[in-house]
Design a protein around this motif. Structure first.
Motif, PDB file in Angstrom:
ATOM      1  N   SER A   5       0.929  24.526  25.881  1.00 34.89           N
ATOM      2  CA  SER A   5       1.598  26.172  26.577  1.00 34.89           C
ATOM      3  C   SER A   5       2.999  26.110  26.699  1.00 34.89           C
ATOM      4  CB  SER A   5       0.665  26.311  27.993  1.00 34.89           C
ATOM      5  OG  SER A   5       1.320  25.300  28.718  1.00 34.89           O
ATOM      6  N   HIS A   6       3.538  24.954  26.497  1.00 32.52           N
ATOM      7  CA  HIS A   6       5.150  24.875  26.557  1.00 32.52           C
ATOM      8  C   HIS A   6       5.537  24.429  25.274  1.00 32.52           C
ATOM      9  CE1 HIS A   6       5.485  26.135  30.687  1.00 32.52           C
ATOM     10  NE2 HIS A   6       4.318  25.251  30.854  1.00 32.52           N
ATOM     11  N   VAL A   7       4.845  24.154  24.149  1.00 36.72           N
ATOM     12  CA  VAL A   7       5.410  23.629  22.967  1.00 36.72           C
ATOM     13  C   VAL A   7       6.365  24.686  22.203  1.00 36.72           C
ATOM     14  CG1 VAL A   7       4.831  23.197  20.685  1.00 36.72           C
ATOM     15  CG2 VAL A   7       3.596  22.071  22.405  1.00 36.72           C
ATOM     16  N   LEU A   8       6.028  26.148  22.528  1.00 36.12           N
ATOM     17  CA  LEU A   8       7.126  27.126  21.863  1.00 36.12           C
ATOM     18  C   LEU A   8       8.023  27.562  22.849  1.00 36.12           C
ATOM     19  CD1 LEU A   8       4.200  29.082  19.844  1.00 36.12           C
ATOM     20  CD2 LEU A   8       5.678  27.247  19.017  1.00 36.12           C
ATOM     21  N   ASP A   9       8.216  27.018  23.604  1.00 39.20           N
ATOM     22  CA  ASP A   9       9.071  27.439  24.768  1.00 39.20           C
ATOM     23  C   ASP A   9      10.701  27.337  24.200  1.00 39.20           C
ATOM     24  OD1 ASP A   9       7.550  27.624  26.663  1.00 39.20           O
ATOM     25  OD2 ASP A   9       8.046  26.123  27.974  1.00 39.20           O
ATOM     26  N   PRO A  10      10.910  26.726  23.150  1.00 42.38           N
ATOM     27  CA  PRO A  10      12.316  26.596  22.601  1.00 42.38           C
ATOM     28  C   PRO A  10      12.665  27.838  21.807  1.00 42.38           C
ATOM     29  CG  PRO A  10      11.580  24.417  22.389  1.00 42.38           C
ATOM     30  CD  PRO A  10      10.443  25.313  23.067  1.00 42.38           C
ATOM     31  N   CYS A  11      11.492  28.371  21.249  1.00 45.27           N
ATOM     32  CA  CYS A  11      11.833  29.588  20.226  1.00 45.27           C
ATOM     33  C   CYS A  11      11.770  30.889  21.181  1.00 45.27           C
ATOM     34  CB  CYS A  11      10.625  29.708  19.236  1.00 45.27           C
ATOM     35  SG  CYS A  11       9.035  29.994  19.604  1.00 45.27           S
ATOM     36  N   GLY A  12      10.999  30.701  22.297  1.00 47.24           N
ATOM     37  CA  GLY A  12      10.976  32.047  23.395  1.00 47.24           C
ATOM     38  C   GLY A  12       9.689  33.033  22.962  1.00 47.24           C
ATOM     39  N   VAL A  13       8.774  32.541  22.179  1.00 48.24           N
ATOM     40  CA  VAL A  13       7.598  33.321  21.891  1.00 48.24           C
ATOM     41  C   VAL A  13       6.424  32.495  22.203  1.00 48.24           C
ATOM     42  CG1 VAL A  13       6.636  34.581  20.045  1.00 48.24           C
ATOM     43  CG2 VAL A  13       8.874  34.611  20.053  1.00 48.24           C
ATOM     44  N   PRO A  14       5.653  32.900  23.092  1.00 49.41           N
ATOM     45  CA  PRO A  14       4.401  32.358  23.473  1.00 49.41           C
ATOM     46  C   PRO A  14       3.420  32.316  22.274  1.00 49.41           C
ATOM     47  CG  PRO A  14       4.532  34.603  24.503  1.00 49.41           C
ATOM     48  CD  PRO A  14       5.644  34.263  23.790  1.00 49.41           C
ATOM     49  N   PRO A  15       2.429  31.427  21.966  1.00 52.45           N
ATOM     50  CA  PRO A  15       1.478  31.288  21.051  1.00 52.45           C
ATOM     51  C   PRO A  15       0.559  32.570  21.052  1.00 52.45           C
ATOM     52  CG  PRO A  15       1.491  29.350  22.322  1.00 52.45           C
ATOM     53  CD  PRO A  15       2.546  30.311  23.067  1.00 52.45           C
ATOM     54  N   ARG A  16       0.251  33.162  22.119  1.00 48.28           N
ATOM     55  CA  ARG A  16      -0.848  34.580  22.144  1.00 48.28           C
ATOM     56  C   ARG A  16       0.083  35.535  21.592  1.00 48.28           C
ATOM     57  NH1 ARG A  16      -4.817  35.750  25.546  1.00 48.28           N
ATOM     58  NH2 ARG A  16      -4.537  33.771  26.733  1.00 48.28           N
ATOM     59  N   THR A  17       1.306  35.756  21.529  1.00 43.45           N
ATOM     60  CA  THR A  17       2.081  36.972  20.968  1.00 43.45           C
ATOM     61  C   THR A  17       1.824  36.798  19.399  1.00 43.45           C
ATOM     62  OG1 THR A  17       3.223  36.909  22.856  1.00 43.45           O
ATOM     63  CG2 THR A  17       4.328  37.702  20.693  1.00 43.45           C
ATOM     64  N   LEU A  18       2.033  35.277  19.002  1.00 43.27           N
ATOM     65  CA  LEU A  18       2.203  35.270  17.560  1.00 43.27           C
ATOM     66  C   LEU A  18       0.942  35.282  17.038  1.00 43.27           C
ATOM     67  CD1 LEU A  18       4.005  31.783  17.501  1.00 43.27           C
ATOM     68  CD2 LEU A  18       4.984  34.105  16.745  1.00 43.27           C
ATOM     69  N   ARG A  19      -0.171  35.141  17.644  1.00 41.20           N
ATOM     70  CA  ARG A  19      -1.561  35.132  17.472  1.00 41.20           C
ATOM     71  C   ARG A  19      -1.909  36.748  17.118  1.00 41.20           C
ATOM     72  NH1 ARG A  19      -7.242  33.611  17.158  1.00 41.20           N
ATOM     73  NH2 ARG A  19      -8.340  34.790  18.328  1.00 41.20           N
ATOM     74  N   SER A  20      -1.405  37.484  18.454  1.00 42.79           N
ATOM     75  CA  SER A  20      -1.762  38.843  18.263  1.00 42.79           C
ATOM     76  C   SER A  20      -0.940  39.579  17.145  1.00 42.79           C
ATOM     77  CB  SER A  20      -1.100  39.326  19.695  1.00 42.79           C
ATOM     78  OG  SER A  20      -1.949  38.911  20.668  1.00 42.79           O
ATOM     79  N   THR A  21       0.038  39.057  16.844  1.00 35.39           N
ATOM     80  CA  THR A  21       0.987  39.821  15.817  1.00 35.39           C
ATOM     81  C   THR A  21      -0.037  39.545  14.390  1.00 35.39           C
ATOM     82  OG1 THR A  21       2.912  39.309  16.873  1.00 35.39           O
ATOM     83  CG2 THR A  21       2.956  39.731  14.538  1.00 35.39           C
ATOM     84  N   ARG A  22      -0.569  38.369  14.464  1.00 33.46           N
ATOM     85  CA  ARG A  22      -1.244  38.237  13.033  1.00 33.46           C
ATOM     86  C   ARG A  22      -2.534  39.174  13.188  1.00 33.46           C
ATOM     87  NH1 ARG A  22      -0.628  38.060   7.902  1.00 33.46           N
ATOM     88  NH2 ARG A  22      -1.910  36.563   6.730  1.00 33.46           N
ATOM     89  N   LEU A  23      -3.012  39.018  14.224  1.00 32.06           N
ATOM     90  CA  LEU A  23      -4.429  39.683  14.209  1.00 32.06           C
ATOM     91  C   LEU A  23      -4.161  41.352  14.152  1.00 32.06           C
ATOM     92  CD1 LEU A  23      -6.392  37.977  17.026  1.00 32.06           C
ATOM     93  CD2 LEU A  23      -6.956  37.843  14.545  1.00 32.06           C
ATOM     94  N   ALA A  24      -3.416  41.786  14.513  1.00 30.20           N
ATOM     95  CA  ALA A  24      -2.980  43.344  14.473  1.00 30.20           C
ATOM     96  C   ALA A  24      -2.725  43.557  13.104  1.00 30.20           C
ATOM     97  CB  ALA A  24      -1.932  43.682  15.556  1.00 30.20           C
ATOM     98  N   GLU A  25      -2.083  42.552  12.250  1.00 32.10           N
ATOM     99  CA  GLU A  25      -1.426  42.987  10.903  1.00 32.10           C
ATOM    100  C   GLU A  25      -2.962  42.957   9.845  1.00 32.10           C
ATOM    101  OE1 GLU A  25       0.462  43.746   7.373  1.00 32.10           O
ATOM    102  OE2 GLU A  25       1.009  44.014   9.319  1.00 32.10           O
ATOM    103  N   LEU A  26      -3.930  41.787  10.232  1.00 24.33           N
ATOM    104  CA  LEU A  26      -5.064  41.648   9.520  1.00 24.33           C
ATOM    105  C   LEU A  26      -5.918  42.647   9.662  1.00 24.33           C
ATOM    106  CD1 LEU A  26      -5.367  37.807   9.941  1.00 24.33           C
ATOM    107  CD2 LEU A  26      -4.701  38.759   7.881  1.00 24.33           C
ATOM    108  N   VAL A  27      -5.901  42.992  10.999  1.00 25.45           N
ATOM    109  CA  VAL A  27      -7.209  44.115  11.086  1.00 25.45           C
ATOM    110  C   VAL A  27      -6.773  45.468  10.675  1.00 25.45           C
ATOM    111  CG1 VAL A  27      -8.527  45.349  13.141  1.00 25.45           C
ATOM    112  CG2 VAL A  27      -8.196  42.742  13.049  1.00 25.45           C
ATOM    113  N   ASN A  28      -5.604  45.743  10.639  1.00 23.87           N
ATOM    114  CA  ASN A  28      -5.130  47.180  10.246  1.00 23.87           C
ATOM    115  C   ASN A  28      -4.798  47.127   8.887  1.00 23.87           C
ATOM    116  OD1 ASN A  28      -4.339  49.030  12.577  1.00 23.87           O
ATOM    117  ND2 ASN A  28      -3.878  46.968  13.306  1.00 23.87           N
TER     118      ASN A  28
END
Length: 275
Positions: A213-236
């Motif tokens: 859960s803290h692996v992506l802390d250095p880049c400042g974006v949580p995994p859930r946000t990245l996954r949601s971004t991709r899902l929103a793009e694919l679904v639409n």
């Protein structure tokens, strides 16, 4: 509200505390700032349902509490002839069930992609989780539980979680995966998982949920946000049912990412005008 508190004290019932009154006033203050700063309205009487929906959408989790306070305020305002119509009358306490989370802008996606594929500053675990979430909509759990025997070097594919089919890897994702495997090899471990930490290298258990859960802390974006971004793009852009089948998700879970609008460029009349 102060008079109601005085009546409660006299009647021996539970009165509102100072913090409750201050919180309610803060909500009304925030609405006033929203109306003047965002909706360009300088009078309470101009407030309509659409203004309230837009305001409540700024904090979806606080919708019910905010709406309760606003109903109290506009009842008071209507009794004092400040407004003629109560704009909260048609607003429901339960908001839309659609996706209301945050996504990553395209420019930031490009920056993250370069960070994980070309830069060497990012840790291999960060690069793997980030690229799989951003491109393949992988969850933290899918990456955390991924084992070496889930990889198919011949076809350059991997098995992720409960997905019904292996996931083909693009060259960038495969390169990031190889970097993570090289890091694992340097630890001289028999742990079967791809992500191995200092704590788990002597055993066979996966990395802890807290670690991932803290692996992506250095880049400042949580995994859930990245996954949601991709899902929103694919679904639409593709068939939501196909996306659900490919990712091993329930169709209902995918449909919340479906936008309630269509890009103007995809409308038939737009194509006819261009032709």
């Amino acid at each position: 509200m102060l008079r109601a508190r005085e009546r409660a004290l006299k009647a021996g019932t539970l009165p509102r505390t100072d913090s409750t009154i201050e919180a309610a006033l803060a909500i009304v203050r925030d609405l006033a700032r929203f109306l003047t700063g965002t909706r360009n309205k300088q009078d309470w009487a101009l407030t309509d349902v659409h203004d309230l929906e837009a305001f409540l959408a700024t904090m979806p989790k606080a919708r019910q509490r905010r709406l309760t306070v606003l109903r109290q305020f506009f009842r008071f305002a209507r009794s004092r002839k400040i407004v003629l119509i109560d704009p909260t009358r048609g607003v429901k306490a339960k908001g839309s069930s659609g996706f209301s989370g945050t996504t990553v802008a395209v420019d930031q996606q490009r920056q993250l992609f370069r960070r994980w594929t070309t830069d060497t500053d990012a840790h291999p675990h960060e690069a793997l989780l980030g690229i799989l979430a951003l491109i393949h909509a992988a969850t933290s759990s899918e990456v955390r539980l991924m084992r070496v025997d889930d990889l198919d070097p011949t076809n350059r594919s991997i098995r992720l979680g409960k997905r019904p089919h292996p996931v083909p890897m693009d060259p960038a994702s495969w390169s990031v995966l190889q970097r993570c495997l090289a890091h694992r090899e340097s630890q001289h471990t028999d742990n079967p998982h791809v992500i191995v930490t200092k704590i788990t290298k002597s055993g066979r258990t996966p990395a802890s949920t807290a670690y991932v859960s803290h692996v992506l802390d250095p880049c400042g974006v949580p995994p859930r946000t990245l996954r949601s971004t991709r899902l929103a793009e694919l679904v639409n852009t593709l068939d939501p049912k196909l996306i659900a089948a490919a990712l091993g998700m329930d169709p209902e879970g995918v449909m919340i990412y479906l936008a309630d609008h269509v890009d103007p460029g995809r409308l038939p009349d737009q194509h006819q005008q261009r032709n």
